[in-house]
Design a protein around this motif. Structure first.
Motif, PDB file in Angstrom:
ATOM      1  N   GLN A   1      32.635  23.232  17.522  1.00 19.97           N
ATOM      2  CA  GLN A   1      33.069  21.953  16.985  1.00 19.97           C
ATOM      3  C   GLN A   1      32.616  21.795  15.550  1.00 19.97           C
ATOM      4  O   GLN A   1      31.431  21.915  15.237  1.00 19.97           O
ATOM      5  N   ARG A   2      33.581  21.566  14.652  1.00 18.07           N
ATOM      6  CA  ARG A   2      33.323  21.341  13.240  1.00 18.07           C
ATOM      7  C   ARG A   2      33.960  20.015  12.822  1.00 18.07           C
ATOM      8  O   ARG A   2      34.769  19.457  13.567  1.00 18.07           O
ATOM      9  N   PRO A   3      33.631  19.490  11.652  1.00 20.18           N
ATOM     10  CA  PRO A   3      34.218  18.208  11.241  1.00 20.18           C
ATOM     11  C   PRO A   3      35.745  18.193  11.236  1.00 20.18           C
ATOM     12  O   PRO A   3      36.364  17.159  11.485  1.00 20.18           O
TER      13      PRO A   3
ATOM     14  N   ASP B   1      35.584  25.421   1.865  1.00 16.47           N
ATOM     15  CA  ASP B   1      34.902  25.043   3.105  1.00 16.47           C
ATOM     16  C   ASP B   1      34.621  26.233   4.019  1.00 16.47           C
ATOM     17  O   ASP B   1      33.927  26.090   5.026  1.00 16.47           O
TER      18      ASP B   1
ATOM     19  N   ASP C   1      31.760  26.910   7.315  1.00 15.82           N
ATOM     20  CA  ASP C   1      32.126  27.195   8.711  1.00 15.82           C
ATOM     21  C   ASP C   1      31.412  28.449   9.203  1.00 15.82           C
ATOM     22  O   ASP C   1      30.925  28.502  10.337  1.00 15.82           O
TER      23      ASP C   1
END
Length: 278
Positions: A15-17, A80, A84
Motif C-alpha cells: 500500500q502506497r499513497p 516518485d 516506491d
C-alpha cells in the motif's frame, strides 16, 4: 537426471499513497531487485528471475501506474519511483540490495542508489543513464550524440512503419518474432497509460551531470545494446569512465532490450559482476 524444484515464490501488494504497488518475490539468498522500462512491467524479467532465483531473492515489481500496480490519476511522475522502491525495500526488510534497472527503471535504481549508497552492493544500468542528462554525458560535447540521434530517428521511423516495437528493433524482431510478440503483449498490459506524457516526465527529470557522481562509490555496471535506437550505446562506456567504480559492457547484437533479446549473455554479465561484489 536432476529433478527440478521451483524456487519459493510469493506475490504481494504494498500500500502506497497512490494505491497498491504490485511485486513478486522468487528464490532465496541476497536481495536482487529489478525495475522495468517504459514498455514493460514485472513480467519483463521472466528470463532473469528464473536464472537468478536459485541463488538470489529476486524481486520484480510494476512501477506505479503500470498494471497490475494501481493506476495514477494524471499518470505517474518518475520523481516518485525511488520512493516506491525505498518503501518496498523497507517493507521486505532487506538490509542490503543489488539493483538492476532497464531504461526507465534506471531512474528508479540510480536515484535510490544515490540516496542510499551504503545499502546498495551493486547497480546495473541496462540501456539507460537514468537521471543523468544524456547529451551532457557525451564526452564530445554533444556532437556524437546529435549524430547518433539523427540516425536513430530515421531507423525508428522505418521500424515503426513495419510495426516493430522500438524497444527491440528491426534486427531483434527479425531474429525472434516470438520474443517480439511477447514484448509487445507485455507492453500492452499498461492499457490507457499515456506513455508520451511519461516520456516527457523522464526527460524533465534527467538533469544530473556526471560531476555530481564523483563520490558515488557504488559498483556500477552499464550494459548497452550495439543496435539500440533508443539509448546511445556509446554512452555506457563514456559514463562508466567517469564513475569511481564504473564499468561497461556492450552486447553487439542487441537493441534497446538486451536483457530480453540476449538473455543468456546479459545474465552472464550480471552474474559475473555480482559475484565480484560479495
Amino acid at each position: 537426471m536432476t529433478s527440478y524444484s521451483a524456487p519459493p515464490r510469493t506475490i504481494g501488494r504494498l500500500q502506497r499513497p497512490f494505491g497498491d504497488l504490485h511485486y513478486e518475490v522468487s528464490g532465496s539468498g541476497p536481495a536482487l531487485l529489478f525495475a522495468h522500462g517504459l514498455g514493460g512491467n514485472h513480467l519483463s524479467w521472466w528470463q532473469q528471475v528464473a536464472h537468478f532465483a536459485p541463488h538470489y531473492t529476486c524481486v520484480a515489481f510494476a512501477h506505479r501506474g503500470f498494471a497490475p500496480s494501481a493506476a495514477v490519476a494524471g499518470g505517474p511522475d518518475p520523481a516518485d519511483y525511488a520512493g516506491d522502491l525505498a518503501a518496498l525495500i523497507d517493507h521486505l526488510k532487506f538490509s542490503d540490495v543489488r539493483l538492476v534497472g532497464q531504461s526507465m527503471g534506471g531512474w528508479t535504481m540510480l536515484e535510490y542508489a544515490i540516496a542510499q549508497p551504503a545499502r546498495v552492493k551493486a547497480l546495473v544500468l541496462s540501456s539507460t543513464s537514468g537521471t543523468l542528462d544524456r547529451r551532457g554525458c557525451d564526452p564530445s560535447g554533444g556532437e556524437q550524440y546529435d549524430a547518433w540521434l539523427k540516425d536513430a530517428e530515421a531507423k525508428l521511423k522505418g521500424g515503426g512503419a513495419r510495426g516493430i516495437h522500438p524497444a527491440m528493433g528491426v534486427r531483434a524482431a527479425e531474429r525472434s518474432p516470438a520474443l517480439h510478440l511477447l514484448y509487445r503483449s507485455i507492453d500492452e498490459m499498461a492499457g490507457p497509460l499515456d506513455k508520451e506524457k511519461l516520456r516527457a516526465g523522464l526527460r524533465r527529470t534527467a538533469t544530473r551531470s556526471t560531476a555530481e557522481l564523483k563520490a558515488f562509490n557504488v559498483p556500477t555496471l552499464l550494459i548497452a545494446g550495439g543496435q539500440d535506437v533508443v539509448f546511445p550505446p556509446f554512452l555506457a562506456s563514456a559514463i562508466a569512465a567517469t564513475l569511481p567504480c564504473g564499468e561497461a559492457a556492450l552486447i553487439a547484437n542487441a537493441g534497446h532490450s538486451p536483457y530480453f533479446e540476449e538473455a543468456a549473455t546479459f545474465n552472464k554479465l550480471v552474474e559475473t559482476f555480482l559475484a565480484r561484489q560479495r
